[in-house]
Design a protein around this motif. Structure first.
Motif, PDB file in Angstrom:
ATOM      1  N   ASP A   1      64.158  52.244  13.561  1.00 33.75           N
ATOM      2  CA  ASP A   1      65.211  51.273  13.853  1.00 33.75           C
ATOM      3  C   ASP A   1      65.012  50.724  15.271  1.00 33.75           C
ATOM      4  O   ASP A   1      64.524  51.431  16.160  1.00 33.75           O
ATOM      5  CB  ASP A   1      66.595  51.913  13.759  1.00 33.75           C
ATOM      6  CG  ASP A   1      66.959  52.295  12.327  1.00 33.75           C
ATOM      7  OD1 ASP A   1      66.223  51.901  11.404  1.00 33.75           O
ATOM      8  OD2 ASP A   1      67.978  52.995  12.150  1.00 33.75           O
TER       9      ASP A   1
ATOM     10  N   ALA B   1      64.750  47.774  10.990  1.00 29.89           N
ATOM     11  CA  ALA B   1      63.820  46.800  11.568  1.00 29.89           C
ATOM     12  C   ALA B   1      63.002  46.042  10.529  1.00 29.89           C
ATOM     13  O   ALA B   1      61.863  45.658  10.786  1.00 29.89           O
ATOM     14  CB  ALA B   1      62.895  47.510  12.555  1.00 29.89           C
ATOM     15  N   GLY B   2      63.571  45.827   9.328  1.00 28.74           N
ATOM     16  CA  GLY B   2      62.864  45.039   8.324  1.00 28.74           C
ATOM     17  C   GLY B   2      61.805  45.851   7.586  1.00 28.74           C
ATOM     18  O   GLY B   2      61.604  47.045   7.845  1.00 28.74           O
TER      19      GLY B   2
ATOM     20  N   GLN C   1      65.983  42.872  16.333  1.00 26.25           N
ATOM     21  CA  GLN C   1      64.522  42.767  16.342  1.00 26.25           C
ATOM     22  C   GLN C   1      63.925  43.413  15.102  1.00 26.25           C
ATOM     23  O   GLN C   1      64.333  44.514  14.722  1.00 26.25           O
ATOM     24  CB  GLN C   1      63.984  43.445  17.605  1.00 26.25           C
ATOM     25  CG  GLN C   1      62.528  43.157  17.910  1.00 26.25           C
ATOM     26  CD  GLN C   1      62.163  43.646  19.312  1.00 26.25           C
ATOM     27  OE1 GLN C   1      61.275  44.463  19.478  1.00 26.25           O
ATOM     28  NE2 GLN C   1      62.883  43.163  20.333  1.00 26.25           N
ATOM     29  N   GLU C   2      62.989  42.708  14.488  1.00 28.20           N
ATOM     30  CA  GLU C   2      62.260  43.263  13.346  1.00 28.20           C
ATOM     31  C   GLU C   2      60.853  43.624  13.777  1.00 28.20           C
ATOM     32  O   GLU C   2      60.220  42.899  14.551  1.00 28.20           O
ATOM     33  CB  GLU C   2      62.222  42.265  12.181  1.00 28.20           C
ATOM     34  CG  GLU C   2      63.564  42.072  11.512  1.00 28.20           C
ATOM     35  CD  GLU C   2      63.442  41.414  10.148  1.00 28.20           C
ATOM     36  OE1 GLU C   2      62.308  41.335   9.618  1.00 28.20           O
ATOM     37  OE2 GLU C   2      64.479  40.994   9.608  1.00 28.20           O
TER      38      GLU C   2
END
Length: 492
Positions: free
Chosen positions: A225, A248-249, A452-453
């Motif tokens: 994360d 985070a994607g 943020q990813e």
């Protein structure tokens, strides 16, 4: 910047302060755009097999997999809530648009119809009641479940979920020695529902397809994360004063993939499935691409073993350079020809000794998302990359023209090899480009924040892999983005 309480929280998540500080710095300076050189097209970075060649390779695959462990890796943690966005608007805001009316008019055509009516108790209930039983915990709770657990397809009196369709696909192209290894990445809150479904159906599928399944699950690690920040890039804190971390994607799933141990890995999204009547092309091309990746791997291994020899000659290195340039599609950086013999050997070895993937690509039909491109790397070389639109400076007319000129689209159809020529697992984290993440603006409890990813699983997270693109038929790409997609002929 961080209190003792903050440091304890970071440690408890399995993260470290250095990584968090890097994330904050990325918020401050942003991520650089990737420089795309040109789109990958047929005969220029894109292999076109054709159906006959695909069938031939598919047959070869069955002979190539003896003694190899195959794995089907399925990202399945996404919630289905976005599938039902328009239906939620109708239920909560009384907004009945064309897509909602289409669903209500064709309710009987959905695989979940019988379950829905059983929950409602009547076929003549009003629309709001029907939507409430479809979307909320008062009924099927589809608005809160992951896509993998929804009834997608009808088979006579029975239905199948996407998770079950992946069991079938696994038996058809990811079986070796009668064993099928499947790995699903799931959300913690849904894991028990996935295991309950698998426990209920596994014996039936094993009996039907004559295989034994080894099903495993993992969750996105808290350590992946990323920290959230305020708009001034200071750490965002919750009402209780705690730091806020966000998933985070799909790039975070690189850690999950890195934990797997297999010779060949098939990666495919949970919602890209079709009924049995349309599976044949998918199975043929999956096997064909896997056969191709094993052939390329064999060639790579042969050259690496050659380089281990003591009598490597100039002509040997030139042969290896040709293979890297023309087969692996890596264009050498400027000044490469000025390197010494030993420096060229070292460079070639680095380019060969990497994870390898083949990415199926479908013809571009206007779908949003990434595609296949030749892109410039940090070392000055140019290679094949799956590139998302957010990675490109679309305000630059030249870059936008290249992006708009892409002939193919990324359907997330990957076949990967994760071991080196000595049988050791690569550490996949060493082959991602950390500068290919994304910053986005979100909100929490009415307050704006920046999130943020991590570099995406099939683009930045695999930026330093050897990559090959192969055209696959459009029929192999049938994602379900909205509930209305289930009414398309491919899902009926």
């Amino acid at each position: 910047m961080f209190s003792e309480k903050d440091l304890s929280l970071i440690e408890a998540r399995g993260a470290n302060v250095e990584t968090i500080l890097e994330q904050i710095e990325n918020f401050k300076v942003g991520f650089p755009y990737l420089n795309v050189v040109r789109a990958a097209t047929i005969d220029d970075g894109m292999i076109q097999l054709g159906d006959e060649k695909a069938k031939e390779l598919s047959k070869d695959f069955d002979d190539q997999i003896f003694g190899k462990k195959l794995l089907k890796f399925v990202p399945a943690s996404g919630a289905a809530s976005r599938m039902f966005k328009s239906l939620f608007a109708a239920l909560e805001e009384n907004k009945f648009d064309k897509s909602v009316n289409e669903v209500l008019e064709h309710l009987q055509d959905f695989a979940f119809y019988k379950s829905l009516i059983k929950s409602v108790g009547s076929e003549s209930a009003d629309h709001k009641t029907i939507l409430k039983h479809l979307l909320t915990a008062e009924g099927l709770d589809y608005g809160a479940l992951p896509k993998g657990l929804l009834e997608f397809h009808k088979y006579g009196d029975s239905t199948r979920t996407p998770a079950e369709e992946h069991l079938v696909e696994g038996a058809k192209y990811a079986s070796s020695g009668g064993k099928v290894n499947l790995h699903f990445t799931v959300s913690p809150e849904h894991r028990s529902k996935f295991t309950a479904l698998i426990d209920a159906v596994l014996a039936d599928y094993e009996a039907k397809y004559g295989v034994k399944y080894d099903i495993s699950f993992s969750e996105q690690k808290p350590s992946t994360d990323t920290i959230a920040v305020n708009l001034d890039n200071t750490p965002f804190r919750t009402a209780s004063g705690d730091l806020l971390f966000r998933p985070a994607g799909h790039g975070a799933l690189l850690e999950n993939l890195n934990d797997q141990d297999a010779d060949v890995v098939f990666i495919k999204n949970i919602d890209n499935v079709v009924p049995d009547s349309l599976k044949e092309q998918t199975i043929i091309y999956k096997k064909a691409l896997a056969s191709l990746v094993l052939s390329y791997q064999q060639a790579v291994f042969a050259y690496l073993k050659m380089m281990d020899g003591t009598d490597l000659k100039e002509e040997d290195v030139e042969e290896i350079e040709d293979f890297i340039e023309f087969d692996l599609c890596v264009e050498f950086p400027e000044g490469y020809d000025d390197l010494s013999f030993e420096e060229r050997k070292t460079y070639c070895r680095t380019k060969l000794n990497r994870p390898l993937r083949i990415c199926g690509m479908v013809k571009n039909v206007g779908e949003p998302g990434g595609g296949p491109f030749w892109a410039e790397n940090a070392d000055g070389s140019t290679s094949l990359q799956v590139v998302e639109s957010a990675q490109i400076d679309l305000k630059d007319p030249e870059q936008k023209e290249i992006f708009d000129g892409a002939t193919h689209f990324n359907p997330v159809d990957l076949i990967c090899t994760l071991k080196d020529y000595q049988g050791n697992k690569f550490n996949l984290l060493e082959f991602r480009d950390p500068k290919t993440g994304f910053n986005t603006q979100k909100s929490q409890s009415g307050r704006d924040l920046k999130a943020q990813e991590l570099p995406g699983l099939w683009n930045g997270a695999m930026a330093d892999w050897n990559t090959l693109f192969v055209e696959v038929p459009l029929i192999t790409f049938n994602p379900v983005k909205t509930v209305n997609d289930l009414l398309r002929p491919e899902h009926q």
